[in-house]
Design a protein around this motif. Structure first.
Motif, short mmCIF file in Angstrom:
data_model
loop_
_atom_site.label_atom_id
_atom_site.label_comp_id
_atom_site.label_asym_id
_atom_site.label_seq_id
_atom_site.Cartn_x
_atom_site.Cartn_y
_atom_site.Cartn_z
N ALA A 283 3.29 -9.72 0.54
CA ALA A 283 3.57 -8.50 -0.22
C ALA A 283 4.65 -7.67 0.46
O ALA A 283 5.54 -7.11 -0.19
CB ALA A 283 2.28 -7.69 -0.39
N ASP A 284 4.58 -7.58 1.80
CA ASP A 284 5.57 -6.79 2.54
C ASP A 284 6.96 -7.38 2.39
O ASP A 284 7.92 -6.68 2.06
CB ASP A 284 5.15 -6.74 4.01
CG ASP A 284 6.13 -5.94 4.86
OD1 ASP A 284 6.49 -4.82 4.43
OD2 ASP A 284 6.55 -6.43 5.92
N TRP A 285 7.07 -8.69 2.62
CA TRP A 285 8.38 -9.33 2.52
C TRP A 285 8.87 -9.39 1.07
O TRP A 285 10.07 -9.29 0.80
CB TRP A 285 8.34 -10.73 3.13
CG TRP A 285 8.40 -10.67 4.63
CD1 TRP A 285 7.41 -10.96 5.51
CD2 TRP A 285 9.53 -10.26 5.41
NE1 TRP A 285 7.84 -10.76 6.80
CE2 TRP A 285 9.14 -10.34 6.76
CE3 TRP A 285 10.81 -9.84 5.09
CZ2 TRP A 285 10.00 -10.00 7.80
CZ3 TRP A 285 11.68 -9.50 6.13
CH2 TRP A 285 11.27 -9.59 7.46
N ARG B 129 14.04 -5.13 -2.71
CA ARG B 129 14.98 -4.03 -2.41
C ARG B 129 16.35 -4.57 -2.02
O ARG B 129 17.38 -4.00 -2.40
CB ARG B 129 14.39 -3.15 -1.30
CG ARG B 129 13.23 -2.28 -1.78
CD ARG B 129 12.81 -1.26 -0.74
NE ARG B 129 12.15 -1.88 0.41
CZ ARG B 129 10.86 -2.17 0.46
NH1 ARG B 129 10.08 -1.93 -0.58
NH2 ARG B 129 10.34 -2.73 1.54
N TRP C 134 -1.26 -13.06 2.80
CA TRP C 134 -0.84 -12.40 1.56
C TRP C 134 -0.38 -10.96 1.78
O TRP C 134 0.43 -10.45 1.01
CB TRP C 134 -1.96 -12.47 0.52
CG TRP C 134 -2.13 -13.88 0.04
CD1 TRP C 134 -3.18 -14.71 0.27
CD2 TRP C 134 -1.18 -14.64 -0.71
NE1 TRP C 134 -2.97 -15.94 -0.29
CE2 TRP C 134 -1.74 -15.94 -0.91
CE3 TRP C 134 0.08 -14.39 -1.24
CZ2 TRP C 134 -1.08 -16.94 -1.60
CZ3 TRP C 134 0.75 -15.38 -1.93
CH2 TRP C 134 0.17 -16.64 -2.11
N ASP C 135 -0.83 -10.32 2.84
CA ASP C 135 -0.31 -8.99 3.16
C ASP C 135 1.16 -9.09 3.60
O ASP C 135 1.99 -8.27 3.19
CB ASP C 135 -1.16 -8.33 4.26
CG ASP C 135 -2.53 -7.94 3.76
OD1 ASP C 135 -2.66 -7.69 2.54
OD2 ASP C 135 -3.47 -7.89 4.57
N GLU C 136 1.46 -10.10 4.42
CA GLU C 136 2.85 -10.32 4.82
C GLU C 136 3.70 -10.69 3.61
O GLU C 136 4.86 -10.26 3.48
CB GLU C 136 2.91 -11.43 5.86
CG GLU C 136 2.34 -11.10 7.21
CD GLU C 136 2.37 -12.30 8.13
OE1 GLU C 136 3.17 -12.28 9.09
OE2 GLU C 136 1.62 -13.26 7.89
N GLY D 243 8.45 -7.07 -1.15
CA GLY D 243 9.05 -5.76 -1.41
C GLY D 243 10.42 -5.64 -0.77
O GLY D 243 11.37 -5.12 -1.38
N LYS D 244 10.55 -6.14 0.47
CA LYS D 244 11.84 -6.06 1.16
C LYS D 244 12.90 -6.88 0.44
O LYS D 244 14.05 -6.45 0.29
CB LYS D 244 11.68 -6.55 2.60
CG LYS D 244 10.89 -5.60 3.50
CD LYS D 244 10.72 -6.19 4.90
CE LYS D 244 9.94 -5.24 5.79
NZ LYS D 244 9.69 -5.82 7.14
#
Length: 472
Positions: free
Chosen positions: A7-9, A15, A3-5, A11-12
């Motif tokens: 969230a990161d992806w 954008r 789930w951390d990955e 956001g990317k």
């Protein structure tokens, strides 16, 4: 992916999405690829092992993006729009993340109750009277199919689902020659058959191409005399070809006199009815039995989202509801299960994007957008009318009008359309008006500005001069 990955992806990707929309005007509207070009880049067999998300997104940019026609482009003037306003996108992200299945009240109470409220907001916004209930269908095609099924069951005294159509009277459905082909498909799927869809001609010389009501009365009388079973009537407001609008009040009078179920297809134009000055186009709609319009076309709700309003929900439920034990809600019997109002059992949480959208812009903000589109389209029509090499073939209906080069053959008009679309600055489509190929222009992209109509004007003239579009 943890789930951390995620969230990161996430956001990317958000954008990337924002950057895409901010640079849309720099892209050609229509995809410039040849058939087979995309599939040739996709392996014939699935991978046995996974790969990094970065690699997947690189391939997405390389393979997928060149093969997309950009429906959110502000110079998308083809077909009708399939808009996606930013608040609607955010709502869809929320729905995708939560991933509820909203077939019953108990499987997602918030989704059911929000759908009830959002459809009533839309009912008020477009001026339908109290007494109409609403449900969100995936598309106007599904809403029309549901209406046709009700017509069938009602005419067969609710025995069609039990006995089928074999050996009994087959219902007859009436519409004009201007309707969308989704009407034909609904007739096929309902088992009624193409021969029992009676397409009534339009009034000769009528600029709105209304159904000829005298011809309609004559066909109904003839069918009754021949032992056939008139069942339903489908009127249109803002047909796809050139925006044809039937006289809904006159159709409602005939439907009442003949005992027919009246459905109004306003898939595109219905959104404009949030502006009271446009409601003359469907005067009498309050007498219809059902009405459909698509918020995913002109209001900015992301596809798919079709608003289907019904005067008698019990007739719809009697046609479509089926209640095996595992779908019953025993603890709360007085609830609405919208899966009984539509053909599919499974349902997405479509109401959330309406809530985000209407709250973010308000009806005033959405009205301003629609009024601008109508004004810009009419201004463009008048500018083209002034050009000696162009004729206006149908006057603006809301933001839709048609035109063609004077003296051109159908082949030359089609060649001009292809040249304009290959150029990439704008995207248009053609239609057939009484045997003549003519070019459609409709303004409806959520991000459109006045400068985009200006670009359309110069692009049309530029390509007309380059192709010799007036030559036969």
């Amino acid at each position: 992916m943890d789930w951390d990955e995620f969230a990161d992806w996430g956001g990317k990707i958000a954008r990337r999405g924002a950057a895409y929309h901010k640079t849309l005007r720099d892209r050609p509207v229509r995809a410039a690829v040849k058939p087979g070009e995309i599939i040739a880049q996709l392996p014939a067999s699935p991978p046995e092992t996974g790969c990094a998300m970065a690699e997947i997104l690189e391939d997405f940019e390389r393979i997928v993006m060149p093969g997309l026609t950009h429906w959110q482009h502000p110079r998308f003037f083809a077909y009708f729009p399939a808009n996606a306003a930013p608040p609607s996108m955010l709502a869809e992200m929320m729905v995708t993340t939560l991933a509820p299945q909203c077939m019953l009240w108990q499987t997602s109470p918030a989704a059911t109750e929000m759908e009830t409220r959002m459809l009533d907001w839309l009912r008020q916004a477009i001026g339908l009277p109290e007494g109409f209930a609403g449900v969100i269908q995936d598309s106007a095609s599904s809403a029309t199919l549901a209406a046709v099924l009700v017509m069938r069951e009602r005419a067969l005294t609710w025995q069609g689902n039990v006995r089928g159509l074999a050996g009994g009277p087959v219902p007859r459905i009436y519409c004009s020659t201007e309707v969308h082909t989704s009407i034909d498909r609904a007739i096929w799927v309902a088992g009624i058959g193409q021969e029992n869809l009676v397409k009534v001609p339009t009034v000769p010389g009528d600029p709105m191409r209304r159904m000829d009501t005298e011809a309609l009365r004559a066909r109904i009388a003839e069918d009754r005399a021949n032992g056939l079973l008139p069942a339903g009537l489908i009127g249109v407001t803002g047909a796809t070809g050139m925006g044809a609008c039937d006289d809904i009040a006159a159709l409602a009078e005939i439907a009442a006199a003949e005992g027919l179920y009246l459905h109004v297809d306003a898939a595109w134009a219905g959104a404009a009815m949030i502006c009271p000055e446009f409601r003359t186009l469907w005067a009498g709609v309050e007498q219809a039995d059902s009405v459909v319009f698509n918020p995913h076309k002109w209001l900015g709700a992301q596809f798919d989202c079709s608003a289907h309003f019904i005067r008698d929900p019990d007739a719809l439920r009697q046609t479509l509801a089926i209640r095996p034990e595992y779908l019953k809600t025993h603890a709360h019997r007085d609830v609405t299960d919208y899966s009984e109002w539509s053909v599919p059992l499974g349902r997405r949480f479509r109401a959330l994007k309406l809530w985000f959208l209407i709250r973010a812009y308000g009806l005033d903000g959405l009205r301003e957008m629609i009024r601008n589109h109508v004004a810009w389209s009419r201004a463009l029509c008048n500018r083209l009318r002034e050009q000696p090499g162009i004729e206006i073939t149908s006057e603006p209906v809301l933001s839709l009008f048609t035109f063609r080069p004077k003296g051109a053959s159908n082949e030359a008009v089609q060649a001009l359309v292809e040249a304009i679309n290959s150029d990439g600055r704008i995207y248009l489509t053609q239609t057939n008006l009484e045997g003549r190929i003519t070019i459609r222009f409709q303004a409806g992209a959520f991000g459109m500005e006045a400068a985009d109509a200006e670009m359309a004007f110069h692009t049309i003239l530029d390509l007309l001069s380059k192709t010799g579009g007036t030559q036969s």
